[in-house]
Design a protein around this motif. Sequence first.
Motif, PDB file in Angstrom:
ATOM      1  N   SER A  78       0.827  -1.210   0.000  1.00 29.52           N
ATOM      2  CA  SER A  78       0.000   0.000   0.000  1.00 29.52           C
ATOM      3  C   SER A  78       0.862   1.262   0.000  1.00 29.52           C
ATOM      4  CB  SER A  78      -0.936   0.006   1.213  1.00 29.52           C
ATOM      5  OG  SER A  78      -1.903  -1.008   1.108  1.00 29.52           O
ATOM      6  N   SER A  79       1.864   1.287   0.860  1.00 27.17           N
ATOM      7  CA  SER A  79       2.729   2.467   0.908  1.00 27.17           C
ATOM      8  C   SER A  79       3.489   2.634  -0.396  1.00 27.17           C
ATOM      9  CB  SER A  79       3.696   2.379   2.086  1.00 27.17           C
ATOM     10  OG  SER A  79       4.553   1.259   1.959  1.00 27.17           O
ATOM     11  N   GLY A  80       3.929   1.520  -0.991  1.00 28.55           N
ATOM     12  CA  GLY A  80       4.648   1.590  -2.267  1.00 28.55           C
ATOM     13  C   GLY A  80       3.790   2.148  -3.379  1.00 28.55           C
ATOM     14  N   ALA A  81       2.534   1.696  -3.455  1.00 29.28           N
ATOM     15  CA  ALA A  81       1.628   2.174  -4.503  1.00 29.28           C
ATOM     16  C   ALA A  81       1.301   3.650  -4.313  1.00 29.28           C
ATOM     17  CB  ALA A  81       0.352   1.336  -4.502  1.00 29.28           C
ATOM     18  N   VAL A  82       1.048   4.048  -3.060  1.00 27.58           N
ATOM     19  CA  VAL A  82       0.727   5.454  -2.787  1.00 27.58           C
ATOM     20  C   VAL A  82       1.923   6.342  -3.136  1.00 27.58           C
ATOM     21  CG1 VAL A  82       0.261   7.120  -0.947  1.00 27.58           C
ATOM     22  CG2 VAL A  82      -1.027   4.979  -1.055  1.00 27.58           C
ATOM     23  N   GLN A  83       3.126   5.910  -2.779  1.00 31.25           N
ATOM     24  CA  GLN A  83       4.304   6.720  -3.082  1.00 31.25           C
ATOM     25  C   GLN A  83       4.552   6.823  -4.580  1.00 31.25           C
ATOM     26  OE1 GLN A  83       7.819   6.303  -0.361  1.00 31.25           O
ATOM     27  NE2 GLN A  83       6.523   4.805   0.683  1.00 31.25           N
ATOM     28  N   ALA A  84       4.193   5.778  -5.324  1.00 31.60           N
ATOM     29  CA  ALA A  84       4.340   5.834  -6.782  1.00 31.60           C
ATOM     30  C   ALA A  84       3.453   6.933  -7.365  1.00 31.60           C
ATOM     31  CB  ALA A  84       3.991   4.486  -7.403  1.00 31.60           C
ATOM     32  N   VAL A  85       2.252   7.067  -6.811  1.00 32.55           N
ATOM     33  CA  VAL A  85       1.343   8.117  -7.273  1.00 32.55           C
ATOM     34  C   VAL A  85       1.823   9.478  -6.789  1.00 32.55           C
ATOM     35  CG1 VAL A  85      -1.033   8.973  -7.216  1.00 32.55           C
ATOM     36  CG2 VAL A  85      -0.614   6.513  -7.350  1.00 32.55           C
ATOM     37  N   SER A  86       2.244   9.538  -5.540  1.00 31.80           N
ATOM     38  CA  SER A  86       2.676  10.802  -4.949  1.00 31.80           C
ATOM     39  C   SER A  86       3.874  11.402  -5.686  1.00 31.80           C
ATOM     40  CB  SER A  86       3.019  10.594  -3.470  1.00 31.80           C
ATOM     41  OG  SER A  86       3.450  11.784  -2.864  1.00 31.80           O
ATOM     42  N   THR A  87       4.770  10.552  -6.170  1.00 36.48           N
ATOM     43  CA  THR A  87       5.978  11.027  -6.853  1.00 36.48           C
ATOM     44  C   THR A  87       5.775  11.200  -8.353  1.00 36.48           C
ATOM     45  OG1 THR A  87       6.771   8.740  -7.076  1.00 36.48           O
ATOM     46  CG2 THR A  87       7.518   9.998  -5.148  1.00 36.48           C
ATOM     47  N   GLY A  88       4.588  10.892  -8.846  1.00 38.53           N
ATOM     48  CA  GLY A  88       4.298  11.094 -10.258  1.00 38.53           C
ATOM     49  C   GLY A  88       4.627   9.923 -11.158  1.00 38.53           C
ATOM     50  N   LYS A  89       5.065   8.813 -10.584  1.00 37.46           N
ATOM     51  CA  LYS A  89       5.345   7.644 -11.409  1.00 37.46           C
ATOM     52  C   LYS A  89       4.057   6.968 -11.887  1.00 37.46           C
ATOM     53  CE  LYS A  89       9.749   6.652  -9.114  1.00 37.46           C
ATOM     54  NZ  LYS A  89      10.523   5.683  -8.273  1.00 37.46           N
ATOM     55  N   ALA A  90       2.978   7.196 -11.158  1.00 39.21           N
ATOM     56  CA  ALA A  90       1.662   6.675 -11.529  1.00 39.21           C
ATOM     57  C   ALA A  90       0.635   7.790 -11.382  1.00 39.21           C
ATOM     58  CB  ALA A  90       1.281   5.467 -10.668  1.00 39.21           C
ATOM     59  N   ASP A  91      -0.490   7.632 -12.068  1.00 37.93           N
ATOM     60  CA  ASP A  91      -1.508   8.683 -12.105  1.00 37.93           C
ATOM     61  C   ASP A  91      -2.765   8.336 -11.306  1.00 37.93           C
ATOM     62  OD1 ASP A  91      -0.122  10.266 -14.257  1.00 37.93           O
ATOM     63  OD2 ASP A  91      -0.490   8.402 -15.370  1.00 37.93           O
ATOM     64  N   VAL A  92      -2.977   7.056 -11.059  1.00 39.16           N
ATOM     65  CA  VAL A  92      -4.201   6.583 -10.403  1.00 39.16           C
ATOM     66  C   VAL A  92      -3.818   5.516  -9.392  1.00 39.16           C
ATOM     67  CG1 VAL A  92      -6.412   5.395 -10.736  1.00 39.16           C
ATOM     68  CG2 VAL A  92      -5.631   7.073 -12.429  1.00 39.16           C
ATOM     69  N   LEU A  93      -4.484   5.513  -8.240  1.00 36.94           N
ATOM     70  CA  LEU A  93      -4.282   4.485  -7.217  1.00 36.94           C
ATOM     71  C   LEU A  93      -5.458   3.524  -7.241  1.00 36.94           C
ATOM     72  CD1 LEU A  93      -2.693   3.414  -4.709  1.00 36.94           C
ATOM     73  CD2 LEU A  93      -4.119   4.954  -3.329  1.00 36.94           C
ATOM     74  N   MET A  94      -5.174   2.221  -7.185  1.00 36.54           N
ATOM     75  CA  MET A  94      -6.234   1.214  -7.167  1.00 36.54           C
ATOM     76  C   MET A  94      -6.023   0.245  -6.007  1.00 36.54           C
ATOM     77  SD  MET A  94      -7.521  -1.324 -10.215  1.00 36.54           S
ATOM     78  CE  MET A  94      -9.041  -2.273 -10.026  1.00 36.54           C
ATOM     79  N   LYS A  95      -7.067  -0.017  -5.281  1.00 35.47           N
ATOM     80  CA  LYS A  95      -7.025  -0.961  -4.167  1.00 35.47           C
ATOM     81  C   LYS A  95      -7.019  -2.392  -4.690  1.00 35.47           C
ATOM     82  CE  LYS A  95     -10.030  -2.536  -0.350  1.00 35.47           C
ATOM     83  NZ  LYS A  95     -10.522  -3.769  -0.969  1.00 35.47           N
ATOM     84  N   GLY A  96      -6.112  -3.192  -4.156  1.00 35.85           N
ATOM     85  CA  GLY A  96      -6.083  -4.604  -4.473  1.00 35.85           C
ATOM     86  C   GLY A  96      -6.575  -5.422  -3.289  1.00 35.85           C
ATOM     87  N   ASP A  97      -5.841  -6.472  -2.946  1.00 39.45           N
ATOM     88  CA  ASP A  97      -6.244  -7.349  -1.850  1.00 39.45           C
ATOM     89  C   ASP A  97      -5.714  -6.788  -0.528  1.00 39.45           C
ATOM     90  OD1 ASP A  97      -7.253  -9.481  -0.436  1.00 39.45           O
ATOM     91  OD2 ASP A  97      -5.563 -10.818  -0.899  1.00 39.45           O
ATOM     92  N   VAL A  98      -6.297  -5.673  -0.126  1.00 38.98           N
ATOM     93  CA  VAL A  98      -5.882  -4.993   1.103  1.00 38.98           C
ATOM     94  C   VAL A  98      -7.104  -4.323   1.704  1.00 38.98           C
ATOM     95  CG1 VAL A  98      -5.260  -2.889  -0.154  1.00 38.98           C
ATOM     96  CG2 VAL A  98      -4.212  -3.338   2.055  1.00 38.98           C
ATOM     97  N   ASP A  99      -7.145  -4.241   3.015  1.00 40.27           N
ATOM     98  CA  ASP A  99      -8.261  -3.567   3.669  1.00 40.27           C
ATOM     99  C   ASP A  99      -8.286  -2.094   3.272  1.00 40.27           C
ATOM    100  OD1 ASP A  99      -8.995  -5.867   4.991  1.00 40.27           O
ATOM    101  OD2 ASP A  99      -7.899  -5.363   6.827  1.00 40.27           O
ATOM    102  N   THR A 100      -9.479  -1.569   3.094  1.00 41.91           N
ATOM    103  CA  THR A 100      -9.616  -0.164   2.730  1.00 41.91           C
ATOM    104  C   THR A 100      -8.990   0.742   3.781  1.00 41.91           C
ATOM    105  OG1 THR A 100     -11.661  -0.612   1.509  1.00 41.91           O
ATOM    106  CG2 THR A 100     -11.270   1.655   2.173  1.00 41.91           C
TER     107      THR A 100
END
Length: 298
Positions: A78-100
């Motif tokens: 979760s932290s890795g995906a959020v940081q990817a969006v925060s740093t501009g490497k990704a544009d959208v965040l999507m929840k996978g198999d993790v609690d909301t």
Amino acid sequence: MNRLDQLLETPPAQKRVVAVAQAADESILKTVSRATAHNLCSFFLFGEAERIEEIAERAGITFGAEVSIVDIPAEEASSGAVQAVSTGKADVLMKGDVDTATLMKQVLHKEYGLSTGKILSHVALFDFPEYDRILFLTDSAMNISPRLKEKAQIIENAVSVAHRSGVPEPKVAALAAVEKVTSSMEATTDAALLAQMNFRNQIKECVVDGPLAFDNAVNEQAASQKGIESPVAGKADILVAPDIEVANVLYKSFVYFAKARVAGMIAGAKAPIVVTSRSDHPETKLLSLALAVQKEEE
């Protein structure tokens, strides 16, 4: 073509990147596969690579160059995906198999989170088989009992989603049980204040009216019979519920009784967030992703 299908058939000119938090889930990987088949976007899949590859192989899913796996412990996905969006490497965040709750904790992280200081809210887009237009509904998932200031931000979030869906100046109905302002019913006074805020340009790029009961928000005949003269009555694009209970009941009623197709996302963050549940239909997951990757009109 079904109106929501247009989201699938008209991907953004510039392909966007989606970061999936904990992608080791068959339903999520199937959504990723379907999205790439529609050329919607590319992906970073965060999670344990061996586990993701094992699930994909078992399900007969193969990925091309548009999908990259970021090998990371499950508890850090979760932290890795959020940081990817925060740093501009990704544009959208999507929840996978993790609690909301786990994902949202990272979204709101003070150092690398996606908070803008505004409220986050859920916006759903419905397409009904026997209704002449699409409808947006907010907020059925995030805010339990929003106050006036929060409702104004919820409207702004919904308007931004309407814009990305091709509705340039949406008509917004602030819902209540009745269409008359009654001091003992807070939903009606809030709705009237929201309409006045819109009139004074405190809420922009839309037309807000309220209070409106559900029938006279979506049906012109019902509004006419009540003698309601309004640019929104009977023609609403966005329904703003007074609280989460009303919104959630409407959401499920639309799906199970009106047989509506639905897409949804969380708005108000630095980037769109797609949060679906295991019980959601596979089509809902794909349509939600298609909605989130649309670029908001300038």
